[in-house]
Motif scaffolding. Structure first.
Motif, short mmCIF file in Angstrom:
data_model
loop_
_atom_site.label_atom_id
_atom_site.label_comp_id
_atom_site.label_asym_id
_atom_site.label_seq_id
_atom_site.Cartn_x
_atom_site.Cartn_y
_atom_site.Cartn_z
N TYR A 9 1.51 7.08 -6.52
CA TYR A 9 0.51 8.10 -6.79
C TYR A 9 1.11 9.50 -6.68
CZ TYR A 9 -3.51 11.16 -6.05
OH TYR A 9 -4.42 12.19 -6.12
N HIS A 10 1.93 9.73 -5.66
CA HIS A 10 2.56 11.05 -5.51
C HIS A 10 3.67 11.25 -6.53
CE1 HIS A 10 0.44 12.29 -1.89
NE2 HIS A 10 0.61 11.08 -1.39
N PHE A 45 2.20 1.93 -3.54
CA PHE A 45 1.23 2.53 -4.46
C PHE A 45 0.93 3.97 -4.09
CE2 PHE A 45 0.34 -1.91 -5.60
CZ PHE A 45 0.28 -1.78 -6.98
N ILE A 46 0.96 4.30 -2.80
CA ILE A 46 0.78 5.70 -2.40
C ILE A 46 1.95 6.53 -2.90
CG2 ILE A 46 0.72 7.24 -0.41
CD1 ILE A 46 -0.84 5.11 1.09
N GLU A 57 0.83 -1.21 0.00
CA GLU A 57 0.00 0.00 0.00
C GLU A 57 0.86 1.26 0.00
OE1 GLU A 57 -0.44 -2.57 1.92
OE2 GLU A 57 -2.36 -3.37 1.19
N ASN A 79 -6.52 1.54 -7.38
CA ASN A 79 -6.96 2.78 -7.99
C ASN A 79 -6.18 3.05 -9.28
OD1 ASN A 79 -6.35 5.98 -8.14
ND2 ASN A 79 -8.45 5.61 -7.46
N ARG A 86 -5.20 5.84 -10.84
CA ARG A 86 -4.09 6.80 -10.75
C ARG A 86 -2.93 6.20 -9.96
NH1 ARG A 86 -5.11 11.99 -12.27
NH2 ARG A 86 -7.28 12.52 -12.75
N SER A 87 -3.23 5.45 -8.92
CA SER A 87 -2.16 4.82 -8.14
C SER A 87 -1.42 3.79 -8.98
CB SER A 87 -2.75 4.17 -6.89
OG SER A 87 -3.34 5.13 -6.05
N TYR A 88 -2.15 3.05 -9.81
CA TYR A 88 -1.50 2.04 -10.65
C TYR A 88 -0.59 2.69 -11.69
CZ TYR A 88 -0.93 -2.18 -13.44
OH TYR A 88 -0.39 -3.27 -14.10
N GLY A 125 1.09 9.67 -10.34
CA GLY A 125 -0.34 9.47 -10.47
C GLY A 125 -1.16 10.74 -10.39
N LYS A 126 -0.64 11.75 -9.72
CA LYS A 126 -1.38 13.02 -9.59
C LYS A 126 -1.28 13.86 -10.85
CE LYS A 126 0.48 14.63 -5.82
NZ LYS A 126 0.68 15.52 -4.64
#
Length: 293
Positions: free
Chosen positions: A12-13, A8-9, A5, A40, A42-44, A16-17
């Motif tokens: 995203y940063h 993937f966070i 997790e 998610n 965007r996270s992927y 993904g953003k």
């Protein structure tokens, strides 16, 4: 929060953003939904770029150390070769992670297609007993191991119970995100039957008979293809290599070369490279054409 997790966070940063990046991979959204990968979008995409960047950096740094320090290459050529390998590592990683959801969805779709006669028969039996469509999909939600369609059924139930949509709208979502076109057609037929007030049990019995006939036809075609592959295997990978090895062995006693190569080298090439590669290619072919269950 686990390591997965957190990764993937971080992804995203990392990317993904960025809407410009994610907008180039919008088709991944449907692939993720069809594959059942609960990540998610965007996270992927962010994790895809993060992992590809890491692989590209490793593919650049490790060869640079090997070429410049261990092999003594000039720093310019070592950097040039390493840069090429780094770019290649980034592209290969990016393409694999990008295609992974589609591969998973395709595998799940093949499994559902192989089980469609049993799925349709089970639904027809329940419908004949007067079970409502909602209860039918509730029963299917418990058959992931048997039919491979439990995840799709649970998604339909989730849309009805948590999102508050009716059975028609939930089935439309199921049609859109089903990894199997045949199962999507089955759901579409249920939608049309429910809207018109038709005989659901009769429709499911008819569609089950159709899928049974199609399965028999596919199995006949598969057996014919398998027979052809077996004949080709005996001819090309059994009799052919034996004749080639005997011929090369005789030529080795006579001396000389063949097409500029030594006879001993050709024997090693045939035994340790050509035959294993041919067998591996055959196994890959069989894994592709064998029906999934």
């Amino acid at each position: 929060m686990g390591l997965k997790e957190r990764f993937f966070i971080l992804g995203y940063h990392f990317a993904g953003k960025n809407k410009k990046i994610t907008s180039m991979f919008l088709d991944l959204r449907d692939s993720l939904a069809k594959s059942g990968i609960r990540i998610n979008f965007r996270s992927y995409v962010g994790a895809m770029f993060l992992l590809s960047t890491i692989m590209g950096a490793v593919s650049f740094i490790l060869p640079l150390v090997i070429f410049s320090i261990l092999l003594g290459f000039p720093i310019f050529y070592a950097s040039l070769y390493s840069l090429g390998l780094g770019v290649l590592g980034f592209i290969v990683s990016l393409m694999f992670i990008y295609l992974y959801p589609s591969l998973v969805a395709s595998s799940r779709g093949k499994m559902i297609d192989a089980n469609l006669p049993f799925i349709a028969n089970a639904m027809a039996i329940l419908a004949s007993a007067g079970v409502t469509p909602e209860k039918i999909f509730y029963s299917l939600s418990k058959t992931e191991e048997e039919f491979g369609v439990g995840r799709e059924a649970r998604t339909i139930i989730r849309d009805m119970e948590l999102l508050g949509v009716d059975i028609i709208q939930a089935l439309r979502f199921g049609v859109k995100y089903s990894p199997s076109k045949n199962f999507a057609n089955l759901l579409q037929g249920i939608i049309e039957n429910t809207r018109s007030g038709g005989d659901l049990a009769g429709y499911l019995r008819d569609i089950a008979g159709y899928y049974i006939r199609e399965t028999r036809r596919r199995l006949r075609d598969f057996l014919e293809t398998l027979g052809f592959i077996a004949e080709a295997y005996v001819t090309i990978l059994v009799a052919g290599p034996l004749m080639l090895v005997v011929m090369l062995s005789i030529m080795s006693f006579l001396g000389g070369t063949f097409l500029g190569f030594g006879i001993t080298f050709l024997l090693y090439l045939t035994t340790y490279i050509l035959l294993p590669v041919a067998v591996i290619a055959l196994l890959i072919l069989l894994s592709i054409i064998v029906p999934k269950r």
